[in-house]
Design an enzyme around this catalytic site. Structure first.
Site, PDB file in Angstrom:
ATOM      1  N   GLY A 223       0.834  -1.206   0.000  1.00  0.00           N
ATOM      2  CA  GLY A 223       0.000   0.000   0.000  1.00  0.00           C
ATOM      3  C   GLY A 223       0.863   1.249   0.000  1.00  0.00           C
ATOM      4  O   GLY A 223       0.407   2.342   0.334  1.00  0.00           O
TER       5      GLY A 223
ATOM      6  N   ASP B  18      -0.528  -7.647  -5.874  1.00  0.00           N
ATOM      7  CA  ASP B  18      -1.944  -7.642  -5.490  1.00  0.00           C
ATOM      8  C   ASP B  18      -2.035  -8.559  -4.277  1.00  0.00           C
ATOM      9  O   ASP B  18      -1.828  -9.775  -4.394  1.00  0.00           O
ATOM     10  CB  ASP B  18      -2.800  -8.167  -6.647  1.00  0.00           C
ATOM     11  N   VAL B  19      -2.329  -7.996  -3.118  1.00  0.00           N
ATOM     12  CA  VAL B  19      -2.271  -8.799  -1.894  1.00  0.00           C
ATOM     13  C   VAL B  19      -3.339  -9.895  -1.853  1.00  0.00           C
ATOM     14  O   VAL B  19      -3.308 -10.758  -0.976  1.00  0.00           O
ATOM     15  CB  VAL B  19      -2.330  -7.936  -0.603  1.00  0.00           C
TER      16      VAL B  19
ATOM     17  N   SER C  39      -7.049  -0.366  12.528  1.00  0.00           N
ATOM     18  CA  SER C  39      -7.861   0.859  12.634  1.00  0.00           C
ATOM     19  C   SER C  39      -8.363   0.914  14.070  1.00  0.00           C
ATOM     20  O   SER C  39      -8.396  -0.114  14.768  1.00  0.00           O
ATOM     21  CB  SER C  39      -9.045   0.762  11.667  1.00  0.00           C
TER      22      SER C  39
ATOM     23  N   TYR D 274     -15.599  -3.653   7.281  1.00  0.00           N
ATOM     24  CA  TYR D 274     -14.263  -3.077   7.487  1.00  0.00           C
ATOM     25  C   TYR D 274     -13.817  -3.282   8.935  1.00  0.00           C
ATOM     26  O   TYR D 274     -12.704  -3.729   9.204  1.00  0.00           O
ATOM     27  CB  TYR D 274     -14.319  -1.586   7.142  1.00  0.00           C
TER      28      TYR D 274
ATOM     29  N   LYS E 252     -10.619  -5.378  10.406  1.00  0.00           N
ATOM     30  CA  LYS E 252      -9.544  -4.734  11.170  1.00  0.00           C
ATOM     31  C   LYS E 252      -9.395  -5.383  12.552  1.00  0.00           C
ATOM     32  O   LYS E 252      -8.281  -5.459  13.093  1.00  0.00           O
ATOM     33  CB  LYS E 252      -9.791  -3.230  11.270  1.00  0.00           C
TER      34      LYS E 252
HETATM   35  N1  LIG Z   1      -7.338   7.116   6.149  1.00  0.00           N
HETATM   36  C1  LIG Z   1      -7.860   6.771   7.310  1.00  0.00           C
HETATM   37  O1  LIG Z   1      -8.622   7.533   7.939  1.00  0.00           O
HETATM   38  C2  LIG Z   1      -7.491   5.445   7.938  1.00  0.00           C
HETATM   39  C3  LIG Z   1      -7.814   5.219   9.292  1.00  0.00           C
HETATM   40  C4  LIG Z   1      -7.468   4.002   9.873  1.00  0.00           C
HETATM   41  C5  LIG Z   1      -6.834   3.037   9.116  1.00  0.00           C
HETATM   42  N2  LIG Z   1      -6.551   3.265   7.818  1.00  0.00           N
HETATM   43  C6  LIG Z   1      -5.883   2.208   7.072  1.00  0.00           C
HETATM   44  O2  LIG Z   1      -4.649   2.689   6.581  1.00  0.00           O
HETATM   45  C7  LIG Z   1      -4.293   1.990   5.387  1.00  0.00           C
HETATM   46  C8  LIG Z   1      -3.950   3.000   4.294  1.00  0.00           C
HETATM   47  O3  LIG Z   1      -5.088   3.820   4.063  1.00  0.00           O
HETATM   48  P1  LIG Z   1      -5.025   5.171   3.201  1.00  0.00           P
HETATM   49  O4  LIG Z   1      -5.958   6.119   3.853  1.00  0.00           O
HETATM   50  O5  LIG Z   1      -3.623   5.569   2.940  1.00  0.00           O
HETATM   51  O6  LIG Z   1      -5.730   4.679   1.863  1.00  0.00           O
HETATM   52  P2  LIG Z   1      -5.224   4.697   0.341  1.00  0.00           P
HETATM   53  O7  LIG Z   1      -6.368   4.232  -0.480  1.00  0.00           O
HETATM   54  O8  LIG Z   1      -4.618   6.035   0.011  1.00  0.00           O
HETATM   55  O9  LIG Z   1      -4.070   3.610   0.347  1.00  0.00           O
HETATM   56  C9  LIG Z   1      -4.323   2.237   0.289  1.00  0.00           C
HETATM   57  C10 LIG Z   1      -3.350   1.620  -0.669  1.00  0.00           C
HETATM   58  O10 LIG Z   1      -3.588   0.205  -0.697  1.00  0.00           O
HETATM   59  C11 LIG Z   1      -3.461  -0.224  -2.036  1.00  0.00           C
HETATM   60  N3  LIG Z   1      -4.203  -1.460  -2.253  1.00  0.00           N
HETATM   61  C12 LIG Z   1      -5.558  -1.643  -2.212  1.00  0.00           C
HETATM   62  N4  LIG Z   1      -5.856  -2.908  -2.557  1.00  0.00           N
HETATM   63  C13 LIG Z   1      -4.678  -3.541  -2.807  1.00  0.00           C
HETATM   64  C14 LIG Z   1      -4.335  -4.847  -3.215  1.00  0.00           C
HETATM   65  N5  LIG Z   1      -5.275  -5.780  -3.468  1.00  0.00           N
HETATM   66  N6  LIG Z   1      -3.033  -5.148  -3.365  1.00  0.00           N
HETATM   67  C15 LIG Z   1      -2.072  -4.217  -3.136  1.00  0.00           C
HETATM   68  N7  LIG Z   1      -2.338  -2.954  -2.766  1.00  0.00           N
HETATM   69  C16 LIG Z   1      -3.629  -2.611  -2.608  1.00  0.00           C
HETATM   70  C17 LIG Z   1      -4.037   0.920  -2.856  1.00  0.00           C
HETATM   71  O11 LIG Z   1      -3.607   0.858  -4.224  1.00  0.00           O
HETATM   72  C18 LIG Z   1      -3.528   2.130  -2.112  1.00  0.00           C
HETATM   73  O12 LIG Z   1      -2.287   2.586  -2.606  1.00  0.00           O
HETATM   74  C19 LIG Z   1      -5.479   1.091   5.060  1.00  0.00           C
HETATM   75  O13 LIG Z   1      -5.219  -0.205   5.538  1.00  0.00           O
HETATM   76  C20 LIG Z   1      -6.619   1.720   5.835  1.00  0.00           C
HETATM   77  O14 LIG Z   1      -7.628   0.798   6.156  1.00  0.00           O
HETATM   78  C21 LIG Z   1      -6.857   4.448   7.197  1.00  0.00           C
END
Ligand SMILES: NC(=O)c1ccc[n+]([C@@H]2O[C@H](COP(=O)([O-])OP(=O)(O)OC[C@H]3O[C@@H](n4cnc5c(N)ncnc54)[C@H](O)[C@@H]3O)[C@@H](O)[C@H]2O)c1
Length: 257
Positions: free
Chosen positions: A18, A70-71, A149, A162, A166
């Site tokens: 990610g 792709d995870v 999260s 979700y 988590k």
């Molecule tokens: N933004 C928030 O408020 C928040 C809060 C708590 C937790 N999170 C967690 O933090 C992490 C990052 O979130 P973010 O806000 O940067 O989102 P984001 O969408 O900007 O980043 C997520 C990344 O994961 C990649 N991804 C998605 N599916 C994939 C797959 N199958 N294989 C490989 N890569 C894949 C996407 O291409 C993207 O680059 C996530 O796990 C999210 O659940 C985010």
């Protein structure tokens, strides 16, 4: 007599899945600043951000490699770890930040949406952790941090699947830790509150959301990606050598009441 502890990662090699995304980019860049070379794993064939993250890592004077993964596709995770070892000879740590969300009332989710969320957030992180841990077992050391999260601990309307995934990520840390700690491997999770990113901008600009949720954070502010970086860097650093199987919530107190 006091003993100094280090929060540095000098000479280490780490993978950030990610890493093309908002939080992942800040983690990759900040962990490079802490001294590590970085492999960015993401859906780079669909997401242009991997190269920009690599550029920011190199600006820190560290090496960067971008790998399409792709995870949900286990052979691509195996290739990610193999390519990292081929390029750098080892993997000191891995941060699994890939994740997705689909917001809907609990009565309206489809089976396909369940599969999508569970495949990326839970199954994907399980196999990322397992596959990199096999490499770490051969090395006799390694640290894994999975991004959960605050919804691993509390529920919230329209985030049910979700939140379930988590909570699974948080428990996964315990499940792996009890087997892998004797091999010198730690697995922990970090649980951020709402973090300011391009994907949350609309939410943070919605007065109804802000009026409902900001007062629930005793610290009086939402999270920044740098708040997540602080927790992740700590768990990867020598300062956290004895910490294993934990969820470190980064929520300004949201889950404390
Ligand atoms: N933004 C928030 O408020 C928040 C809060 C708590 C937790 N999170 C967690 O933090 C992490 C990052 O979130 P973010 O806000 O940067 O989102 P984001 O969408 O900007 O980043 C997520 C990344 O994961 C990649 N991804 C998605 N599916 C994939 C797959 N199958 N294989 C490989 N890569 C894949 C996407 O291409 C993207 O680059 C996530 O796990 C999210 O659940 C985010």
């Amino acid at each position: 007599m006091t003993e100094a502890v280090s929060y540095r990662l000098d000479g280490q090699v780490g993978i950030v899945t990610g890493g093309a995304g908002a939080i992942g980019r800040v983690l990759a860049t900040g962990l490079a600043e802490a001294g590590a070379d970085i492999v960015v794993g993401d859906l780079v064939s669909q997401h242009a951000g991997g190269d920009e993250t690599a550029r920011l890592v190199r600006e820190q004077g560290r090496q960067a490699l971008v790998v399409d993964v792709d995870v949900t596709d286990v052979p691509t995770i195996e290739a990610l770890v193999q390519e990292t070892v081929a390029a750098f000879g080892k993997v000191d740590w891995m941060v699994n930040c890939a994740g997705i969300n689909i917001r809907k009332p609990v009565l309206e989710y489809t089976e396909g949406e369940w599969d999508q969320l569970v495949d990326v957030n839970l199954k994907g992180l399980f196999f990322c952790t397992q596959i990199v841990a096999r490499q770490m077992a051969t090395q006799g050391h390694g640290k894994i941090v999975n991004i959960a999260s605050q919804l691993a601990v509390v529920a919230m309307p329209e985030r049910s699947i979700y939140a379930i995934t988590k909570a699974g990520v948080a428990h996964m840390a315990k499940a792996f830790a009890v087997e892998l700690a004797p091999m010198g491997i730690s697995v922990n999770a970090v649980g951020p509150t709402f973090v300011s990113t391009p994907l949350t901008t609309a939410m943070f600009e919605d007065p109804a959301f802000v009026n409902e949720y900001l007062p629930r954070i005793p610290a009086g502010r939402f999270g920044e990606p740098s708040d997540v970086l602080g927790a992740v860097q700590f768990l990867l650093s020598p300062a956290a050598d004895l910490i294993n199987g934990q969820l470190l919530v980064v929520d300004g107190g949201y889950t404390s009441w």
